[in-house]
Design a protein around this motif. Sequence first.
Motif, mmCIF file in Angstrom:
data_model
loop_
_atom_site.group_PDB
_atom_site.id
_atom_site.type_symbol
_atom_site.label_atom_id
_atom_site.label_comp_id
_atom_site.label_asym_id
_atom_site.label_seq_id
_atom_site.Cartn_x
_atom_site.Cartn_y
_atom_site.Cartn_z
ATOM 1 N N GLY A 39 3.276 -10.393 -10.594
ATOM 2 C CA GLY A 39 3.390 -8.989 -10.974
ATOM 3 C C GLY A 39 3.522 -8.103 -9.772
ATOM 4 N N ILE A 40 3.123 -6.855 -9.946
ATOM 5 C CA ILE A 40 3.212 -5.943 -8.804
ATOM 6 C C ILE A 40 1.836 -5.515 -8.329
ATOM 7 C CG2 ILE A 40 5.432 -5.075 -9.546
ATOM 8 C CD1 ILE A 40 3.859 -2.554 -10.428
ATOM 9 N N ARG A 41 0.800 -6.052 -8.916
ATOM 10 C CA ARG A 41 -0.545 -5.668 -8.486
ATOM 11 C C ARG A 41 -0.864 -6.393 -7.192
ATOM 12 N NH1 ARG A 41 -4.999 -3.321 -10.679
ATOM 13 N NH2 ARG A 41 -7.017 -3.953 -9.838
ATOM 14 N N VAL A 42 -0.900 -5.652 -6.098
ATOM 15 C CA VAL A 42 -1.122 -6.275 -4.802
ATOM 16 C C VAL A 42 -2.479 -5.917 -4.222
ATOM 17 C CG1 VAL A 42 1.301 -6.399 -4.254
ATOM 18 C CG2 VAL A 42 0.026 -4.359 -3.639
ATOM 19 N N ARG A 43 -3.227 -5.029 -4.856
ATOM 20 C CA ARG A 43 -4.569 -4.694 -4.371
ATOM 21 C C ARG A 43 -5.531 -5.796 -4.801
ATOM 22 N NH1 ARG A 43 -7.131 -0.153 -2.523
ATOM 23 N NH2 ARG A 43 -9.338 0.031 -2.978
ATOM 24 N N GLY A 44 -6.489 -6.105 -3.971
ATOM 25 C CA GLY A 44 -7.389 -7.204 -4.276
ATOM 26 C C GLY A 44 -6.881 -8.456 -3.618
ATOM 27 N N THR A 45 -7.698 -9.116 -2.796
ATOM 28 C CA THR A 45 -7.194 -10.190 -1.955
ATOM 29 C C THR A 45 -7.976 -11.477 -2.112
ATOM 30 O OG1 THR A 45 -8.622 -9.443 -0.148
ATOM 31 C CG2 THR A 45 -6.391 -8.540 -0.226
ATOM 32 N N VAL A 103 4.306 -9.528 1.382
ATOM 33 C CA VAL A 103 5.638 -9.020 1.726
ATOM 34 C C VAL A 103 6.234 -8.356 0.487
ATOM 35 C CG1 VAL A 103 7.932 -9.609 2.578
ATOM 36 C CG2 VAL A 103 5.935 -10.867 3.418
ATOM 37 N N ILE A 104 6.465 -7.061 0.571
ATOM 38 C CA ILE A 104 7.008 -6.292 -0.548
ATOM 39 C C ILE A 104 8.420 -5.840 -0.204
ATOM 40 C CG2 ILE A 104 6.737 -4.258 -2.020
ATOM 41 C CD1 ILE A 104 3.762 -4.390 -1.525
ATOM 42 N N THR A 105 9.341 -6.150 -1.070
ATOM 43 C CA THR A 105 10.727 -5.692 -0.921
ATOM 44 C C THR A 105 11.002 -4.638 -1.977
ATOM 45 O OG1 THR A 105 11.420 -7.870 -0.117
ATOM 46 C CG2 THR A 105 13.141 -6.387 -0.880
ATOM 47 N N THR A 106 11.443 -3.466 -1.542
ATOM 48 C CA THR A 106 11.728 -2.394 -2.498
ATOM 49 C C THR A 106 13.192 -2.421 -2.908
ATOM 50 O OG1 THR A 106 12.265 -0.807 -0.757
ATOM 51 C CG2 THR A 106 9.961 -0.943 -1.446
ATOM 52 N N LYS A 107 13.470 -1.801 -4.021
ATOM 53 C CA LYS A 107 14.844 -1.710 -4.501
ATOM 54 C C LYS A 107 15.623 -0.732 -3.625
ATOM 55 C CE LYS A 107 13.570 -2.614 -9.315
ATOM 56 N NZ LYS A 107 13.518 -2.080 -10.697
ATOM 57 N N LYS A 108 16.839 -1.125 -3.264
ATOM 58 C CA LYS A 108 17.681 -0.275 -2.436
ATOM 59 C C LYS A 108 18.586 0.626 -3.265
ATOM 60 C CE LYS A 108 16.008 -2.240 1.203
ATOM 61 N NZ LYS A 108 15.117 -3.193 0.535
ATOM 62 N N ASP A 134 6.006 -11.177 -2.340
ATOM 63 C CA ASP A 134 5.769 -12.550 -1.904
ATOM 64 C C ASP A 134 4.490 -12.591 -1.086
ATOM 65 O OD1 ASP A 134 8.258 -13.767 -2.881
ATOM 66 O OD2 ASP A 134 9.196 -12.425 -1.426
ATOM 67 N N ILE A 135 3.764 -13.688 -1.207
ATOM 68 C CA ILE A 135 2.508 -13.860 -0.488
ATOM 69 C C ILE A 135 2.643 -15.014 0.486
ATOM 70 C CG2 ILE A 135 0.061 -14.417 -0.700
ATOM 71 C CD1 ILE A 135 0.119 -13.118 -3.460
ATOM 72 N N LEU A 136 2.360 -14.749 1.750
ATOM 73 C CA LEU A 136 2.352 -15.769 2.785
ATOM 74 C C LEU A 136 0.917 -16.002 3.203
ATOM 75 C CD1 LEU A 136 5.259 -14.442 2.920
ATOM 76 C CD2 LEU A 136 5.297 -15.110 5.299
ATOM 77 N N LYS A 137 0.527 -17.247 3.391
ATOM 78 C CA LYS A 137 -0.826 -17.523 3.839
ATOM 79 C C LYS A 137 -0.840 -18.769 4.701
ATOM 80 C CE LYS A 137 -1.536 -19.147 -0.910
ATOM 81 N NZ LYS A 137 -2.399 -19.123 -2.089
ATOM 82 N N GLY A 138 -1.949 -18.947 5.411
ATOM 83 C CA GLY A 138 -2.094 -20.131 6.236
ATOM 84 C C GLY A 138 -1.162 -20.112 7.429
ATOM 85 N N TYR A 194 0.203 -5.936 5.027
ATOM 86 C CA TYR A 194 1.273 -5.576 4.104
ATOM 87 C C TYR A 194 2.553 -5.294 4.893
ATOM 88 C CZ TYR A 194 -2.053 -5.198 0.280
ATOM 89 O OH TYR A 194 -2.988 -5.483 -0.679
ATOM 90 N N ILE A 195 3.638 -5.918 4.481
ATOM 91 C CA ILE A 195 4.956 -5.715 5.088
ATOM 92 C C ILE A 195 5.863 -5.100 4.027
ATOM 93 C CG2 ILE A 195 6.892 -6.786 6.285
ATOM 94 C CD1 ILE A 195 4.312 -7.031 7.827
ATOM 95 N N ILE A 196 6.289 -3.861 4.245
ATOM 96 C CA ILE A 196 7.157 -3.161 3.294
ATOM 97 C C ILE A 196 8.551 -3.095 3.894
ATOM 98 C CG2 ILE A 196 7.453 -1.133 1.837
ATOM 99 C CD1 ILE A 196 4.787 -2.521 1.440
ATOM 100 N N ASP A 197 9.489 -3.809 3.304
ATOM 101 C CA ASP A 197 10.879 -3.839 3.793
ATOM 102 C C ASP A 197 10.935 -4.161 5.279
ATOM 103 O OD1 ASP A 197 11.946 -3.303 1.313
ATOM 104 O OD2 ASP A 197 11.979 -1.143 1.613
ATOM 105 N N GLY A 198 10.109 -5.148 5.689
ATOM 106 C CA GLY A 198 10.136 -5.624 7.061
ATOM 107 C C GLY A 198 9.289 -4.840 8.040
ATOM 108 N N VAL A 199 8.621 -3.762 7.579
ATOM 109 C CA VAL A 199 7.813 -2.914 8.470
ATOM 110 C C VAL A 199 6.339 -3.065 8.119
ATOM 111 C CG1 VAL A 199 7.372 -0.565 9.259
ATOM 112 C CG2 VAL A 199 9.705 -1.271 8.663
ATOM 113 N N PRO A 200 5.456 -3.449 9.076
ATOM 114 C CA PRO A 200 4.011 -3.538 8.806
ATOM 115 C C PRO A 200 3.450 -2.156 8.468
ATOM 116 C CG PRO A 200 4.594 -4.682 10.838
ATOM 117 C CD PRO A 200 5.790 -3.901 10.441
ATOM 118 N N ILE A 201 2.637 -2.084 7.405
ATOM 119 C CA ILE A 201 2.054 -0.822 6.954
ATOM 120 C C ILE A 201 0.538 -0.952 6.989
ATOM 121 C CG2 ILE A 201 1.909 0.862 5.095
ATOM 122 C CD1 ILE A 201 4.671 0.674 6.317
ATOM 123 N N ASP A 202 -0.121 -0.094 7.751
ATOM 124 C CA ASP A 202 -1.579 -0.085 7.816
ATOM 125 C C ASP A 202 -2.139 0.777 6.691
ATOM 126 O OD1 ASP A 202 -1.620 -1.689 10.098
ATOM 127 O OD2 ASP A 202 -1.357 0.059 11.411
#
Length: 675
Positions: A402-408, A463-468, A442-446, A418-426
């Motif tokens: 889904g799109i729920r990305v809060r909670g780890t 990794v979040i990719t937004t619609k262009k 997408d989730i990357l781990k390890g 968090y990487i939004i369209d290739g840019v790290p977001i604090d």
Amino acid sequence: MKSLIAFVVLIPGLLLANDLKIPSEIKKVTVYLSGAEITRTATCLLKEGSNEVVFTGLSHKIDESSIQVSGLNAVSILSIAYDINYLEKSESDPLLKQWEDQFIQLEHEIALLKNQIHGLEEEEKVITTNRMVSTDNQALSLEKVKEISQYYRERITAIKNEIFETNLKINELRLQTKALQKQLAETNNAPEKEQGEITITFDAPIATSLSVTLKYLVNDAGWVPNYNIKSTKLNAPLKLAYKANVYQNTGKDWDNVNVILSTGNPEYNISKPKLEAHYLNFTSAYTKRYRPSQKKKGYAFNPSVKKVAGTVTDASGQPLPGVSVIIKGTNKGTQTDFDGNYELEVPFGQELSFSYLGMHSQEVPLYSSIINLNMEESVESLEEVVVIGYGASGAVSGRAPGIRVRGTNSISSNEPLYIIDGVPIDGFTEGDLDANEIQSIDILKGADASALYGSRGVSGVVVITTKKSSTSEGATKTEFAIKKSYSIPSDNDITAIEINTFKLPATYEYFATPIINENVFLTASFSNWEQHQLLPGEANIYFEGTYAGKTVLDPYTTKKEMVLSLGIDPNITVTREQERNFKSKSFTGSNRILDRTYNLEVKNNKGIAIDLKLVDRIPKSQQKEIKVTDVVTNTADYDVKKGLLTWKMELQPQETKTESFSFQVKYPRGRYISL
């Protein structure tokens, strides 16, 4: 009249219609596969009654019949005319005035520096003239002489140094002025570009401020689909980036405009065809008995193609040697070789014409640098399109449904990166992005996360990719509204615009057809491609970080699955050998008999197990005098209609498997066949 004057004073920046010439600004461009619709806005003041307004600075390639005007309110239009102005000095380069002002400023600075040098030189003369110490009038002590000498030395040295530094500044400024002089000379000597002008006569019931929207179609513009397809490893989903190569040479730059890409293609004649009754009658033997139906439109001219290559085949897929390939409207062309292949430089022209004795001629726009053609009326029997190349993408170890990305909790107790369209977001939290804006998560781990992002990825990476773009489907076209503004110059160069990126579940399989090619290819197939409104276009393929080349995606010739070839694997070998049988009879009665047995051997030299699809064929007869009998297919799946044999096998590491098939061909003695 006083009220009108007051109205003008209260609204600065508006132009009275009496001034005639009104500038306008491009707000939106809808780019079709061929052509574009320009939307411009302008504001002018109209007096009561008739007002003739000239909208200047437009393209000289406007389709006059397409001009639309909106935003009229109570104002009506008495007439509209479109003309091309060859005399008016164009605003060809908006930097011209800036360069002229900069040149004047530099000359001013040089003059000030020269004055400074002149002053220093005068000071040096005064010091030099009075440096002689006279003892006639007064006696000077030795200490006083030393003090005066030191002053002369220090001051003269300072003056010399300052003059030297100032000359360096002057030389630097002169270099800048010379560069500007060349730029100005080139700009002023360039031929003036003609401008389009739309003259509209308005009828205003009262004096009013009118905000006008102009729309019109222009030629020499369009967009060509282009794709990047990436795969990280076996059994990973494919990442398909849908892009558009936009070009325009309309005579006017599109600066920072909203872009809409449309799959439509405005036509001058869109009348539906009408089918009448057909009555048979006797005709000459040479009269053409059949006229093929008009092909489906959708292939768009690609101006970036300067060389084209491909393969031409017949209805059975066999290569056609000697096919004439001509640039339409010219005598420049080539012929296919023995294997049906051709290459042709295309420095001009927009279509290729294919012709061959006994086949229906076809004309195809130059939509790609790879154009393969089947010289058959219908291509409905094609079930797959095969794409050749390799590919690469970022490592992805899991996919969030889904799109729920809060909670780890699924990653670690700490906050992920968090990487939004290739840019790290604090500090990213749920709700910072609208759910409708998210294309994929997408989730990357390890090790995958740490390898790409170092210590920042220890707690996992989202990794979040937004619609262009946003997509809207009409009755006859699909439109992609691009969210980012673009500037597209009028120079016919390509501007790449990303439409969207999709993740496609894929099935991986090794493929071999040794009768044609003894190499083994890794393929990835995917379905449900129809939902992405794909169009024919070139595709760059990446696999495991490697780029191999390009191919063509053609949804018009694909019914179920698209199959991509990700390259050749040299660690899998396949051989095809004909078994010799000298005891079989070569002739019986008036017929000649050929017995054929083929052995196929596949060996997996890799360290892992693989799935492989092996394909061969048994010839089909089109003449009653040629008979194919005694067909033995053994373990193969046999398509009787096409004569295709298919084996699906699993091979363990270092395992070898052998398959075989056989058949017999009878045909009249003294005749020849191509077996």
